[in-house]
Design an enzyme around this catalytic site. Structure first.
Site, PDB file in Angstrom:
ATOM      1  N   SER A 121      39.516  15.384 -41.310  1.00  0.00           N
ATOM      2  CA  SER A 121      38.344  15.834 -41.217  1.00  0.00           C
ATOM      3  C   SER A 121      38.273  16.775 -39.913  1.00  0.00           C
ATOM      4  CB  SER A 121      37.035  14.903 -41.113  1.00  0.00           C
ATOM      5  OG  SER A 121      36.884  14.095 -42.566  1.00  0.00           O
TER       6      SER A 121
ATOM      7  N   CYS B 142      44.559  21.018 -41.929  1.00  0.00           N
ATOM      8  CA  CYS B 142      44.962  20.521 -43.230  1.00  0.00           C
ATOM      9  C   CYS B 142      46.114  21.275 -43.636  1.00  0.00           C
ATOM     10  CB  CYS B 142      43.945  20.984 -44.199  1.00  0.00           C
ATOM     11  SG  CYS B 142      42.288  20.117 -44.197  1.00  0.00           S
TER      12      CYS B 142
ATOM     13  N   HIS C  61      49.386  14.752 -32.849  1.00  0.00           N
ATOM     14  CA  HIS C  61      50.386  14.099 -33.943  1.00  0.00           C
ATOM     15  C   HIS C  61      50.762  12.626 -33.204  1.00  0.00           C
ATOM     16  CE1 HIS C  61      51.390  17.952 -36.405  1.00  0.00           C
ATOM     17  NE2 HIS C  61      49.982  17.545 -36.384  1.00  0.00           N
TER      18      HIS C  61
ATOM     19  N   ASN D 116      49.849  14.408 -41.826  1.00  0.00           N
ATOM     20  CA  ASN D 116      48.540  13.936 -42.241  1.00  0.00           C
ATOM     21  C   ASN D 116      48.911  13.471 -43.582  1.00  0.00           C
ATOM     22  OD1 ASN D 116      45.504  14.755 -43.180  1.00  0.00           O
ATOM     23  ND2 ASN D 116      45.744  13.402 -41.418  1.00  0.00           N
TER      24      ASN D 116
END
Length: 546
Positions: free
Chosen positions: A98, A102, A466, A512
């Site tokens: 969120s 993305c 990350h 992700n």
């Protein structure tokens, strides 16, 4: 149902409790709740994301950095890196899915196979993991030409349309520099190639986060309870070292409440907070726990070790023409290339941003602009290893995050980063970019030698956000792997971990979607264990009645 006031929750016992509503946690909870015979609670410290446009609208993601939706963890002083850097960790349903841009990748086959072959993570090779990627996605490319892609999963993947003229020119420049256009997520590892990304976004611009994809559709489901605004304080164990629940604290009054799990607890609070909560609960390096007066439940020396990241540099340019005013998420292109021969995976990746990126350069006096673009080289398999440690025994204190950037003895990470700065300059200088590339703002043409570039990198590097590996899975006999291959915490029962912390080695790409895959796998492991127990119980009952 959704509850944001714990006082309104009468029944506080569930079959399964998932602590952390992030990229993996949401997937675990949703998949477990598919069985109407079990009850599932998902506990999230942050707020609900529904009705929050700055979270849901993907092109606004940069507004979330250092916002109220960010835990915003500082790092410890770095001996060879940027001590000003902060680790953004999302404080909202969906976690970092969120909060991020993305970018959507399947992990390369070589990465996943290495998890099993090198680290003993049995059952995590590509043959086992790739069907889970297919299951979780609805991919725009799915069809007869790409049968490996899914067309009915909860997470929507789309191809970024090539509408950015600077980006199109950049890909032409990559070809001129020997980096061809290459399609991503085909099942073949791109060692040398560039293109617009696939992203997990819906057609209306909504991010296809784990919350949007997995949780929004089931919030009103009878056997599912979403609890937001509740922070985990400590895991609860019985005399047999079985995890029986979690103590949580409400944000309104700071009162502690206990949730009880009949079957299992799944810890899914990320690569920074998962080792923290384990250590607060007595699972971690014994000497470190003793320093903070924490009773040792399990001496697990690997908890908080092996912190890995993708360190990132930046080369910024003024643009000769106006840059795009609209974008899917402003960082739409990826460039992969090796810095040495014979690699089966690229050791260098770059993101292209159609925006300036002066977060770590402006304070050092480098010029900036409001009309420019950036290339951000990062080290895909950094060899430096850091730690996460407790600052104190107070659950409210931020942990001590020490990535130890650029400290690998061989100097691999710095060598790749310097090569990345030079490659970014080479691409921007190609004829295809002549109408776009203006003045180099940072590091600036004055920085040419390896030593000058290294000094620039140490001062200004960032992270791609990350962090992974701090509660890694591995062989049962490996004491530095706190988890077995089924994600169970060694030394106790009834407790698993599912988030980026479980990765034994970083993936080459943005991780992700792989973290969501880990959530899918965790749910499968739990369901298989439950089915086995049911089968055994049925057999015992039949024998007793015979």
């Amino acid at each position: 149902m959704h509850i944001d006031n714990i006082e309104n929750l009468s029944d506080r016992e569930f079959d399964y409790i998932v602590v952390g509503g992030g990229s993996a946690g949401a997937a675990v909870a949703a998949r477990l709740s598919e069985d109407p015979a079990v009850s599932v609670a998902l506990v999230e410290a942050g707020p609900d994301d529904r009705g929050v446009p700055e979270v849901l609208q993907l092109d606004r993601w940069m507004e979330l950095l250092e916002s109220g939706y960010d835990w915003d963890y500082p790092i410890e002083p770095q001996e060879n890196g940027n001590s000003f850097m902060r680790h953004a960790r999302a404080k909202v349903m969906g976690g970092c899915s969120s909060h991020n841009s993305c970018i959507a990748f399947w992990a390369p086959r070589e990465d996943l196979d290495e998890w099993e072959a090198k680290y003993g993570a049995t059952g995590w090779n590509a043959e086992a993991a790739w069907p889970l990627y297919k299951r979780l996605e609805t991919n725009e490319d799915a069809g007869p030409d790409a049968p490996h892609h899914g067309d009915s999963g909860p997470v929507h993947l789309m191809n970024v349309p090539p509408k950015d003229p600077t980006g199109v020119a950049l890909l032409d420049a990559c070809e001129q520099a020997g980096i061809p256009r290459a399609k991503f997520n085909t099942g073949t590892t791109v060692v040398n190639g560039a293109n617009f990304f696939q992203i997990n976004r819906r057609a209306d611009g909504t991010r296809s986060s784990s919350s949007v994809s997995y949780i929004h559709p089931i919030v009103e489901q009878e056997n599912f309870t979403l609890l937001t605004g509740l922070r985990a304080r400590q895991l609860v164990f019985d005399a047999d070292r079985r995890c029986t629940g979690v103590d949580i604290v409400d944000s309104a009054f700071g009162h502690t409440h206990r949730l009880t799990a009949r079957n299992e607890v799944v810890l899914s609070t990320g690569a920074i907070d998962t080792p923290k909560l384990l250590m607060l609960s007595g699972i971690g390096p014994a000497a470190h726990l003793a320093e903070h007066g924490i009773e040792v439940l399990v001496d697990s020396p690997g908890v908080g070790e092996h912190l890995q990241d993708h360190p990132e540099g930046v080369v910024q340019f003024e643009a000769k023409q106006p840059m795009v005013a609209e974008s899917t998420q402003w960082w739409e292109i990826g460039i992969f290339t090796p810095t040495e021969d014979g690699l089966d995976r690229p050791d260098l990746m770059m993101h292209y941003g159609s925006v300036p990126f002066d977060m770590n350069t402006l304070r050092h006096g480098y010029p900036t602009t409001e009309n420019g673009f950036s290339l951000t080289p990062n080290v895909t398999h950094a060899r430096s290893r850091g730690t996460v440690r407790l600052r104190s025994r107070d659950f409210r204190d931020k942990p001590m995050v020490d990535p130890r950037y650029f400290t690998d003895p061989e100097g691999h990470d710095m060598r790749v980063m310097v090569a990345g700065i030079r490659k970014a300059r080479e691409i921007a200088a190609q004829p295809a970019m002549a109408e776009w590339t203006g003045r180099e703002l940072s590091p600036g043409v004055e920085a040419q030698t390896d030593e000058e570039l290294q000094d620039y990198i140490r001062k200004t590097h960032n992270t791609v956000y990350h962090p992974v590996g701090t509660v890694r899975m591995g062989a049962v006999e490996d004491e530095m792997s706190p988890l077995d291959p089924e994600l169970r915490v060694k030394g106790v029962t009834g407790l698993r971990v599912a988030d980026a912390s479980v990765m034994p080695e970083h993936v080459t790409v943005n991780p992700n979607i792989t973290v969501m895959m880990i959530g899918e796998r965790c749910a499968d492991l739990i369901r298989s264990a439950r089915a086995g127990e049911t089968t055994t119980a049925d057999a015992e009952l039949s024998a007793a009645l015979a």
